[in-house]
Design an enzyme around this catalytic site. Structure first.
Site, PDB file in Angstrom:
ATOM      1  N   GLN A   1      -6.391 -10.083 -32.614  1.00  0.00           N
ATOM      2  CA  GLN A   1      -7.239 -10.294 -31.433  1.00  0.00           C
ATOM      3  C   GLN A   1      -8.706 -10.081 -31.801  1.00  0.00           C
ATOM      4  OE1 GLN A   1      -5.823  -7.616 -28.397  1.00  0.00           O
ATOM      5  NE2 GLN A   1      -4.275  -9.043 -27.678  1.00  0.00           N
ATOM      6  N   TRP A   2      -8.959  -9.051 -32.584  1.00  0.00           N
ATOM      7  CA  TRP A   2     -10.323  -8.712 -33.018  1.00  0.00           C
ATOM      8  C   TRP A   2     -10.915  -9.841 -33.857  1.00  0.00           C
ATOM      9  CZ3 TRP A   2     -10.864  -2.855 -33.523  1.00  0.00           C
ATOM     10  CH2 TRP A   2     -12.213  -2.461 -33.621  1.00  0.00           C
TER      11      TRP A   2
ATOM     12  N   SER B   1      -4.831  -6.178 -48.298  1.00  0.00           N
ATOM     13  CA  SER B   1      -3.835  -7.239 -48.433  1.00  0.00           C
ATOM     14  C   SER B   1      -2.567  -6.705 -49.079  1.00  0.00           C
ATOM     15  CB  SER B   1      -4.388  -8.383 -49.291  1.00  0.00           C
ATOM     16  OG  SER B   1      -3.361  -9.306 -49.606  1.00  0.00           O
TER      17      SER B   1
ATOM     18  N   ARG C   1      -0.639  -8.417 -50.698  1.00  0.00           N
ATOM     19  CA  ARG C   1      -0.453  -9.046 -52.009  1.00  0.00           C
ATOM     20  C   ARG C   1      -0.719  -8.012 -53.104  1.00  0.00           C
ATOM     21  NH1 ARG C   1      -3.687 -14.216 -53.300  1.00  0.00           N
ATOM     22  NH2 ARG C   1      -2.140 -14.268 -54.977  1.00  0.00           N
TER      23      ARG C   1
ATOM     24  N   ARG D   1       6.696  -8.945 -48.869  1.00  0.00           N
ATOM     25  CA  ARG D   1       6.131  -8.535 -47.578  1.00  0.00           C
ATOM     26  C   ARG D   1       6.668  -9.359 -46.404  1.00  0.00           C
ATOM     27  NH1 ARG D   1      -0.077 -10.999 -47.867  1.00  0.00           N
ATOM     28  NH2 ARG D   1       0.512 -12.981 -48.815  1.00  0.00           N
TER      29      ARG D   1
ATOM     30  N   ARG E   1     -13.693  -6.486 -24.606  1.00  0.00           N
ATOM     31  CA  ARG E   1     -12.388  -5.866 -24.850  1.00  0.00           C
ATOM     32  C   ARG E   1     -12.202  -4.523 -24.158  1.00  0.00           C
ATOM     33  NH1 ARG E   1      -8.506  -9.423 -25.820  1.00  0.00           N
ATOM     34  NH2 ARG E   1      -9.405 -11.119 -27.040  1.00  0.00           N
TER      35      ARG E   1
END
Length: 237
Positions: free
Chosen positions: A75-76, A100, A102, A170, A198
């Site tokens: 959302q951000w 990440s 990865r 993942r 927000r």
């Protein structure tokens, strides 16, 4: 640092400028500079915000470190994509660097609502939520979510131990509740825009808690510049 939800937080890492920076940026076209704030400067900051003269606010910058569930992060992220379309601006400074999976392989963490934190769906069934459901229902779904996460983490760890690369292993991790970390660097204008939208009651509860934390930390560094975009009620929320 502000602690959010069960395992999240917002930390102000760094900032550049002050309320005086806004004033001097606004007066640059007249080749004037103030060395300390006075009442005239305070009125100028309010005038700039009220009349959408936002470029001076982009000379003030804040950098945050954030840990939040992926559903909040995504959302951000919309504010990074949409930053060049803010009303009255050519470009509102934003930078985003996220961890990440990865490369990061330490134990994942997840947002798990307690039994009294599950909310009901609204009558229109479109978006948002209503009052909390009963603790009995909440207990059931907290337990089911914990079991679902445990299974996903076990599959992830097994894949890693079997030689599957991290970027594919993942895939077994439940995504939306998984915590991610990122650095967000943004102009004061961009920070104010994010928090004002927000913190609204129509926003999802979880991201509202982060917006309030960002607002509080920004007010500490830029009490006049940040407050110029907010109502009294929003400042005290």
């Amino acid at each position: 640092m502000k602690t959010i939800l069960d395992k999240g937080y917002v930390r102000l890492v760094d900032s550049m400028g002050s309320d005086l920076t806004i004033v001097n940026a606004a007066r640059a076209s007249f080749a004037k500079e103030s060395h300390e704030l006075n009442e005239k400067d305070e009125r100028l900051i309010k005038f700039l915000a009220d009349n959408n003269h936002t470029s001076p606010f982009r000379h003030a910058v804040l950098q945050f470190e954030i840990k939040a569930p992926l559903m909040v992060a995504r959302q951000w992220w919309k504010y990074i994509i949409g930053s060049s379309h803010l009303e009255g601006s050519q470009e509102a400074l934003n930078a985003w660097n996220e961890s990440s999976r990865r490369y990061v392989t330490e134990d994942p963490t997840f947002y798990i609502p307690n039994e009294n934190e599950w909310r009901g769906k609204p009558a229109n069934n479109k978006q948002g939520s209503t009052d909390p459901v009963s603790n009995e229902i909440g207990f059931k779904f907290t337990k089911e979510l914990e079991e679902y996460i445990d299974k996903g983490v076990a599959l992830y760890e097994n894949a890693m131990e079997s030689g599957i690369c991290a970027e594919e292993a993942r895939l077994f991790l439940p995504a939306y509740g998984m915590y991610v970390n990122w650095y967000w660097t943004a102009s004061l204008q961009a920070v104010a825009h994010f928090t004002k939208q927000r913190m609204d009651n129509h926003s999802q509860y979880e991201i509202r808690q982060y917006a309030k934390a960002v607002k509080d930390l920004a007010l500490e560094k830029f009490p006049l510049g940040m407050a110029a975009f907010l109502t009294e009620e929003e400042i005290n929320e």
